[in-house]
Design a protein around this motif. Structure first.
Motif, PDB file in Angstrom:
ATOM      1  N   GLY A 124       0.822  -1.213   0.000  1.00 39.29           N
ATOM      2  CA  GLY A 124       0.000   0.000   0.000  1.00 39.29           C
ATOM      3  C   GLY A 124       0.852   1.257   0.000  1.00 39.29           C
ATOM      4  N   LYS A 125       1.861   1.248   0.842  1.00 38.34           N
ATOM      5  CA  LYS A 125       2.757   2.398   0.928  1.00 38.34           C
ATOM      6  C   LYS A 125       3.476   2.615  -0.401  1.00 38.34           C
ATOM      7  CE  LYS A 125       4.386   2.414   5.182  1.00 38.34           C
ATOM      8  NZ  LYS A 125       5.250   1.801   6.170  1.00 38.34           N
ATOM      9  N   ILE A 126       3.943   1.516  -0.996  1.00 40.91           N
ATOM     10  CA  ILE A 126       4.670   1.603  -2.266  1.00 40.91           C
ATOM     11  C   ILE A 126       3.771   2.167  -3.374  1.00 40.91           C
ATOM     12  CG2 ILE A 126       5.658   0.178  -4.143  1.00 40.91           C
ATOM     13  CD1 ILE A 126       7.028  -1.496  -1.984  1.00 40.91           C
ATOM     14  N   LEU A 127       2.530   1.702  -3.436  1.00 43.21           N
ATOM     15  CA  LEU A 127       1.626   2.209  -4.481  1.00 43.21           C
ATOM     16  C   LEU A 127       1.332   3.690  -4.255  1.00 43.21           C
ATOM     17  CD1 LEU A 127      -0.208   1.894  -6.933  1.00 43.21           C
ATOM     18  CD2 LEU A 127      -2.024   1.083  -5.412  1.00 43.21           C
ATOM     19  N   PHE A 128       1.043   4.040  -3.014  1.00 42.65           N
ATOM     20  CA  PHE A 128       0.708   5.427  -2.680  1.00 42.65           C
ATOM     21  C   PHE A 128       1.857   6.368  -3.083  1.00 42.65           C
ATOM     22  CE2 PHE A 128       0.182   8.987   0.365  1.00 42.65           C
ATOM     23  CZ  PHE A 128      -1.134   9.316   0.121  1.00 42.65           C
ATOM     24  N   ILE A 129       3.074   5.948  -2.764  1.00 42.88           N
ATOM     25  CA  ILE A 129       4.251   6.767  -3.078  1.00 42.88           C
ATOM     26  C   ILE A 129       4.489   6.796  -4.596  1.00 42.88           C
ATOM     27  CG2 ILE A 129       6.770   6.897  -2.836  1.00 42.88           C
ATOM     28  CD1 ILE A 129       6.394   5.664  -0.007  1.00 42.88           C
ATOM     29  N   SER A 130       4.490   5.615  -5.217  1.00 44.66           N
ATOM     30  CA  SER A 130       4.793   5.536  -6.655  1.00 44.66           C
ATOM     31  C   SER A 130       3.818   6.345  -7.491  1.00 44.66           C
ATOM     32  CB  SER A 130       4.768   4.083  -7.135  1.00 44.66           C
ATOM     33  OG  SER A 130       5.699   3.326  -6.419  1.00 44.66           O
ATOM     34  N   ASP A 131       2.560   6.372  -7.050  1.00 42.65           N
ATOM     35  CA  ASP A 131       1.528   7.135  -7.760  1.00 42.65           C
ATOM     36  C   ASP A 131       1.932   8.616  -7.843  1.00 42.65           C
ATOM     37  OD1 ASP A 131      -0.900   7.331  -9.077  1.00 42.65           O
ATOM     38  OD2 ASP A 131      -2.103   7.494  -7.260  1.00 42.65           O
ATOM     39  N   SER A 132       2.608   9.096  -6.833  1.00 43.64           N
ATOM     40  CA  SER A 132       2.990  10.518  -6.793  1.00 43.64           C
ATOM     41  C   SER A 132       4.349  10.827  -7.408  1.00 43.64           C
ATOM     42  CB  SER A 132       3.037  11.006  -5.341  1.00 43.64           C
ATOM     43  OG  SER A 132       1.744  11.169  -4.852  1.00 43.64           O
ATOM     44  N   ILE A 133       5.213   9.838  -7.505  1.00 42.27           N
ATOM     45  CA  ILE A 133       6.590  10.165  -7.938  1.00 42.27           C
ATOM     46  C   ILE A 133       7.023   9.452  -9.214  1.00 42.27           C
ATOM     47  CG2 ILE A 133       7.333  10.701  -5.563  1.00 42.27           C
ATOM     48  CD1 ILE A 133       8.858   7.987  -5.601  1.00 42.27           C
ATOM     49  N   GLU A 134       6.099   8.745  -9.876  1.00 43.07           N
ATOM     50  CA  GLU A 134       6.490   8.014 -11.107  1.00 43.07           C
ATOM     51  C   GLU A 134       7.083   8.993 -12.137  1.00 43.07           C
ATOM     52  OE1 GLU A 134       4.800   8.293 -14.072  1.00 43.07           O
ATOM     53  OE2 GLU A 134       2.926   9.260 -13.539  1.00 43.07           O
ATOM     54  N   PRO A 135       7.863   8.464 -13.077  1.00 41.87           N
ATOM     55  CA  PRO A 135       8.661   9.333 -13.958  1.00 41.87           C
ATOM     56  C   PRO A 135       7.917  10.434 -14.712  1.00 41.87           C
ATOM     57  CG  PRO A 135       9.281   7.042 -14.262  1.00 41.87           C
ATOM     58  CD  PRO A 135       8.124   7.038 -13.327  1.00 41.87           C
ATOM     59  N   THR A 136       6.624  10.266 -15.009  1.00 44.93           N
ATOM     60  CA  THR A 136       5.951  11.342 -15.761  1.00 44.93           C
ATOM     61  C   THR A 136       5.462  12.477 -14.859  1.00 44.93           C
ATOM     62  OG1 THR A 136       3.641  10.540 -15.736  1.00 44.93           O
ATOM     63  CG2 THR A 136       5.090   9.591 -17.404  1.00 44.93           C
ATOM     64  N   ARG A 137       5.493  12.280 -13.542  1.00 40.22           N
ATOM     65  CA  ARG A 137       5.085  13.352 -12.616  1.00 40.22           C
ATOM     66  C   ARG A 137       6.121  14.470 -12.641  1.00 40.22           C
ATOM     67  NH1 ARG A 137      -0.245  12.481 -11.433  1.00 40.22           N
ATOM     68  NH2 ARG A 137      -0.595  10.738 -10.034  1.00 40.22           N
ATOM     69  N   ASN A 138       5.618  15.688 -12.606  1.00 38.13           N
ATOM     70  CA  ASN A 138       6.533  16.822 -12.688  1.00 38.13           C
ATOM     71  C   ASN A 138       6.020  17.972 -11.811  1.00 38.13           C
ATOM     72  OD1 ASN A 138       8.462  18.616 -13.472  1.00 38.13           O
ATOM     73  ND2 ASN A 138       7.662  18.938 -15.538  1.00 38.13           N
ATOM     74  N   TYR A 139       6.588  18.106 -10.634  1.00 41.42           N
ATOM     75  CA  TYR A 139       6.258  19.237  -9.763  1.00 41.42           C
ATOM     76  C   TYR A 139       7.492  19.593  -8.940  1.00 41.42           C
ATOM     77  CZ  TYR A 139       5.202  15.226  -6.753  1.00 41.42           C
ATOM     78  OH  TYR A 139       5.268  14.039  -6.081  1.00 41.42           O
ATOM     79  N   GLU A 140       7.378  20.647  -8.190  1.00 44.73           N
ATOM     80  CA  GLU A 140       8.569  21.265  -7.610  1.00 44.73           C
ATOM     81  C   GLU A 140       9.537  20.318  -6.873  1.00 44.73           C
ATOM     82  OE1 GLU A 140       7.668  24.946  -5.509  1.00 44.73           O
ATOM     83  OE2 GLU A 140       9.755  24.846  -4.797  1.00 44.73           O
ATOM     84  N   ASN A 141       9.045  19.574  -5.873  1.00 46.54           N
ATOM     85  CA  ASN A 141      10.006  18.770  -5.098  1.00 46.54           C
ATOM     86  C   ASN A 141       9.967  17.276  -5.420  1.00 46.54           C
ATOM     87  OD1 ASN A 141       7.558  18.304  -3.993  1.00 46.54           O
ATOM     88  ND2 ASN A 141       8.209  18.425  -1.852  1.00 46.54           N
ATOM     89  N   VAL A 142       9.527  16.937  -6.636  1.00 44.16           N
ATOM     90  CA  VAL A 142       9.382  15.513  -6.979  1.00 44.16           C
ATOM     91  C   VAL A 142      10.727  14.776  -6.969  1.00 44.16           C
ATOM     92  CG1 VAL A 142       9.413  15.785  -9.511  1.00 44.16           C
ATOM     93  CG2 VAL A 142       8.171  13.884  -8.503  1.00 44.16           C
ATOM     94  N   GLU A 143      11.766  15.462  -7.395  1.00 41.08           N
ATOM     95  CA  GLU A 143      13.092  14.833  -7.438  1.00 41.08           C
ATOM     96  C   GLU A 143      13.548  14.469  -6.030  1.00 41.08           C
ATOM     97  OE1 GLU A 143      15.065  12.838  -9.237  1.00 41.08           O
ATOM     98  OE2 GLU A 143      14.042  13.987 -10.799  1.00 41.08           O
ATOM     99  N   TYR A 144      13.311  15.380  -5.080  1.00 42.12           N
ATOM    100  CA  TYR A 144      13.643  15.131  -3.674  1.00 42.12           C
ATOM    101  C   TYR A 144      12.851  13.924  -3.139  1.00 42.12           C
ATOM    102  CZ  TYR A 144      13.089  15.539   1.369  1.00 42.12           C
ATOM    103  OH  TYR A 144      12.995  15.244   2.700  1.00 42.12           O
ATOM    104  N   LEU A 145      11.555  13.864  -3.484  1.00 41.48           N
ATOM    105  CA  LEU A 145      10.724  12.763  -3.000  1.00 41.48           C
ATOM    106  C   LEU A 145      11.162  11.418  -3.596  1.00 41.48           C
ATOM    107  CD1 LEU A 145       7.214  14.488  -3.045  1.00 41.48           C
ATOM    108  CD2 LEU A 145       8.506  13.806  -1.020  1.00 41.48           C
ATOM    109  N   ARG A 146      11.612  11.448  -4.840  1.00 38.83           N
ATOM    110  CA  ARG A 146      12.111  10.213  -5.477  1.00 38.83           C
ATOM    111  C   ARG A 146      13.331   9.691  -4.726  1.00 38.83           C
ATOM    112  NH1 ARG A 146      11.225  12.924 -11.073  1.00 38.83           N
ATOM    113  NH2 ARG A 146       9.136  12.165 -11.540  1.00 38.83           N
ATOM    114  N   GLU A 147      14.176  10.614  -4.380  1.00 41.02           N
ATOM    115  CA  GLU A 147      15.403  10.246  -3.669  1.00 41.02           C
ATOM    116  C   GLU A 147      15.058   9.767  -2.249  1.00 41.02           C
ATOM    117  OE1 GLU A 147      18.392  11.054  -0.850  1.00 41.02           O
ATOM    118  OE2 GLU A 147      16.992  12.705  -1.238  1.00 41.02           O
ATOM    119  N   LEU A 148      14.139  10.488  -1.589  1.00 41.44           N
ATOM    120  CA  LEU A 148      13.712  10.129  -0.232  1.00 41.44           C
ATOM    121  C   LEU A 148      13.058   8.747  -0.193  1.00 41.44           C
ATOM    122  CD1 LEU A 148      13.440  11.158   2.728  1.00 41.44           C
ATOM    123  CD2 LEU A 148      11.211  12.095   2.101  1.00 41.44           C
TER     124      LEU A 148
END
Ligand SMILES: [Fe+2]
Ligand SMILES: [Fe+2]
Length: 191
Positions: A124-148
């Motif tokens: 559940g956690k993985i899906l919730f996170i991946s939904d927000s940070i998958e490669p086509t997502r583009n918003y201000e701190n997405v790169e930080y969240l991917r790394e986190l």
């Protein structure tokens, strides 16, 4: 389970737009990476990803009847905004059709809102996170969240939950009760 994955992929080709399909593929790609990093079933994470937005492009007015046929109890927020039901309906559909296991079911069911159950459900956690940070997502701190997400899945989950709540408030969107419950649970039990 491999067959379930393939069948869901075929359904996707019929039910979602090319734009949505690209997002779903991105979620599956990200989920696979996180599943490997955190030692859970790659296949389960992929099935959750492929299934989560299965009905996202169905006209939202149809969700109310579908929800009724699955016996879902709807909140006022969902009645007012039926698109929020797309996860719950996909989860019910896949449970009925393939008898998917509980962690995949919960992951899909609550992917829009988050859930206090994600504290013990890594899929559940993985899906919730991946939904927000998958490669086509583009918003201000997405790169930080991917790394986190790759470094600390708990922190990434709470951060994304927080961002969703802030975004909803700023846009004057409704908050789902499950989201509030997930947030409170984290503050009371985890912090
Ligand atoms: Fe969704
Ligand atoms: Fe999604």
């Amino acid at each position: 389970m491999e067959t379930i994955k393939e069948e869901i992929k075929e359904l996707l080709n019929k039910l979602v737009s090319p734009y949505r399909l690209k997002h779903i593929m991105g979620v599956a790609y990200m989920s696979k990476i996180l599943a490997n990093l955190y030692g859970v079933s790659e296949l389960k994470a992929e099935i959750a990803a492929f299934g989560h937005d299965l009905f996202r492009d169905v006209k939202p007015y149809r969700f109310l009847n579908m929800a009724k046929s699955y016996g879902l109890e709807l909140s006022k927020v969902e009645v007012k905004n039926p698109i929020l039901l797309h996860g719950k309906i996909a989860a019910e559909f896949l449970k009925k059709k393939y008898n998917i296991c509980n962690d995949i079911y919960e992951a899909i069911y609550f992917h829009t809102s988050g859930c206090k159950c994600f504290n013990t459900n890594i899929i559940g956690k993985i899906l919730f996170i991946s939904d927000s940070i998958e490669p086509t997502r583009n918003y201000e701190n997405v790169e930080y969240l991917r790394e986190l997400a790759k470094r600390d899945i708990e922190k990434a989950y709470i951060e994304i939950l927080k961002n969703k709540i802030i975004y909803a408030i700023e846009k004057k969107h409704l908050l789902l009760y499950e989201t509030v419950e997930a947030w409170n649970y984290n503050i009371m039990e985890v912090e």
